[in-house]
Design a protein around this motif. Structure first.
Motif, short mmCIF file in Angstrom:
data_model
loop_
_atom_site.label_atom_id
_atom_site.label_comp_id
_atom_site.label_asym_id
_atom_site.label_seq_id
_atom_site.Cartn_x
_atom_site.Cartn_y
_atom_site.Cartn_z
N GLN A 182 0.83 -1.21 0.00
CA GLN A 182 0.00 0.00 0.00
C GLN A 182 0.86 1.25 0.00
O GLN A 182 0.56 2.24 -0.68
CB GLN A 182 -0.93 0.02 1.22
N ASN A 183 1.94 1.22 0.76
CA ASN A 183 2.86 2.36 0.79
C ASN A 183 3.43 2.64 -0.60
O ASN A 183 3.56 3.79 -1.02
CB ASN A 183 3.98 2.06 1.79
N ARG A 184 3.74 1.57 -1.32
CA ARG A 184 4.28 1.72 -2.68
C ARG A 184 3.21 2.32 -3.60
O ARG A 184 3.51 3.18 -4.43
CB ARG A 184 4.74 0.37 -3.21
N ARG A 185 1.97 1.87 -3.48
CA ARG A 185 0.89 2.43 -4.29
C ARG A 185 0.72 3.91 -3.99
O ARG A 185 0.54 4.73 -4.91
CB ARG A 185 -0.42 1.68 -4.01
N ASP A 186 0.77 4.28 -2.71
CA ASP A 186 0.65 5.69 -2.33
C ASP A 186 1.77 6.52 -2.97
O ASP A 186 1.52 7.62 -3.50
CB ASP A 186 0.71 5.84 -0.80
#
Length: 331
Positions: A182-186
């Motif tokens: 999720q951090n990467r998507r953000d």
């Protein structure tokens, strides 16, 4: 015979002059009164249109502001993945399109001011100021949305997924953590939107700098009318203010550490889907109102041009009466 012929010609000319209809001075006076009434009617209509524009614009701005505030307070979760960020991107795209329409109208007004610095110049200058305010408001909303997109943080990529012994050897299983995903998507979505807004601001700054250079070159030319010089000087100050605003916004968007505004509520997948549907409805409403406002603005501009032409006509009639009406001359 020649003498008789000349006498006949002169006599005919005198008779024609005597038969020519006299000027109906009373009708001329009445035409001035009628024209004054006409101008008053058009001025009343202009005020009605301006009041409607103001009322509609306030409602539109309030709707956009509420929507931006709502979106800015939300962020994606592992459940919604990148749906909220994508909705924010769509909202940013809509605000950009509004800015382009404002700029198109602004360029038309600026061109009219350059070509015809006449009676309508004051009204056109006020229109430019209003367009600048709207562009600035939309740009601030874009920056707010970009800043509300989490830039990502340092998150461990792997997490433990059980442990055990195999032939007497202790081992630990690991897997890529969902938090890291999720951090990467953000990070990806935030960087994408920030980059696109940076490019738009850089283009706007380049355009403004080009216009600034053109006006400076114009002001160095000799023998230009004072009225035209004053308009160009006003435009120069106007452009310098815009440049200052755009450069400040570029600096703000370009700093990832500034992307920390209050997006503290993580949305679920269902919430994000509802948000997209809500944005679609709001976008249609705002687009309809925006087009009505634009049509009303053009109507107001047409009324103002008509009033300026009528006033010019009135001034010419009043001048004629001053020079020809015996009552005006005290005869």
């Amino acid at each position: 015979m020649r003498t008789l012929f000349l006498a006949w010609i002169l006599g005919a000319g005198l008779a024609a002059a005597q038969e020519a209809p006299a000027i109906d001075m009373e009708a001329r006076r009445e035409s001035v009164v009628t024209l004054q009434t006409h101008i008053e009617m058009r001025e009343k209509r202009l005020e009605e249109v301006k009041a409607e524009i103001k009322q509609r614009a306030e409602k539109t701005n309030a709707k956009i502001g509420d929507l931006v505030k709502l979106l800015s307070g939300l962020k994606d979760s592992q459940d919604s993945k990148r749906r909220v960020s994508q909705v924010k991107g769509e909202a940013i795209g809509g605000l950009k399109r509004m800015i382009e329409v404002y700029r198109t109208e602004g360029r038309k007004i600026a061109e009219r001011l350059r070509k015809d610095p006449g009676a309508a110049a004051e009204g056109l200058s006020k229109d430019l100021d209003l367009i600048d305010q709207l562009v600035q408001k939309r740009a601030e909303e874009i920056v707010e949305l970009v800043k509300s997109m989490p830039p990502g943080t340092d998150v461990s990529k792997y997490e433990q997924d059980g442990s055990g012994y195999y032939y007497g050897i202790y081992y630990e299983n690991s897997r890529i953590s969902e938090a890291w995903r999720q951090n990467r998507r953000d990070k990806v979505e935030s960087a994408k939107q920030r980059r696109e807004v940076q490019q738009a601001l850089e283009k706007a700054i380049a355009d403004l700098e080009s216009r600034h250079a053109s006006i400076e070159a114009f002001l160095k030319l000799p023998n230009k009318p004072n009225a035209e010089r004053e308009i160009q000087l006003d435009e120069l100050i106007h452009i310098e203010n815009l440049l200052e605003q755009r450069k400040a916004q570029l600096a703000e968007v370009s700093d990832p550490s500034a992307n920390t505004s209050g997006a503290d509520q993580a949305a679920t997948k269902d919430q994000a889907d509802e948000l997209r549907e809500m944005l679609g409805d709001a976008r249609r409403d705002i687009s309809s109102e925006f087009n009505k406002n634009l049509r009303l603005y053009r109507e107001a501009a047409g009324e103002r041009d008509k009033i300026a032409a009528l006033r010019e006509n009135l001034a010419a009639r009043e001048k004629w009466l001053e020079e020809n009406d015996p009552a005006k001359k005290g005869e």
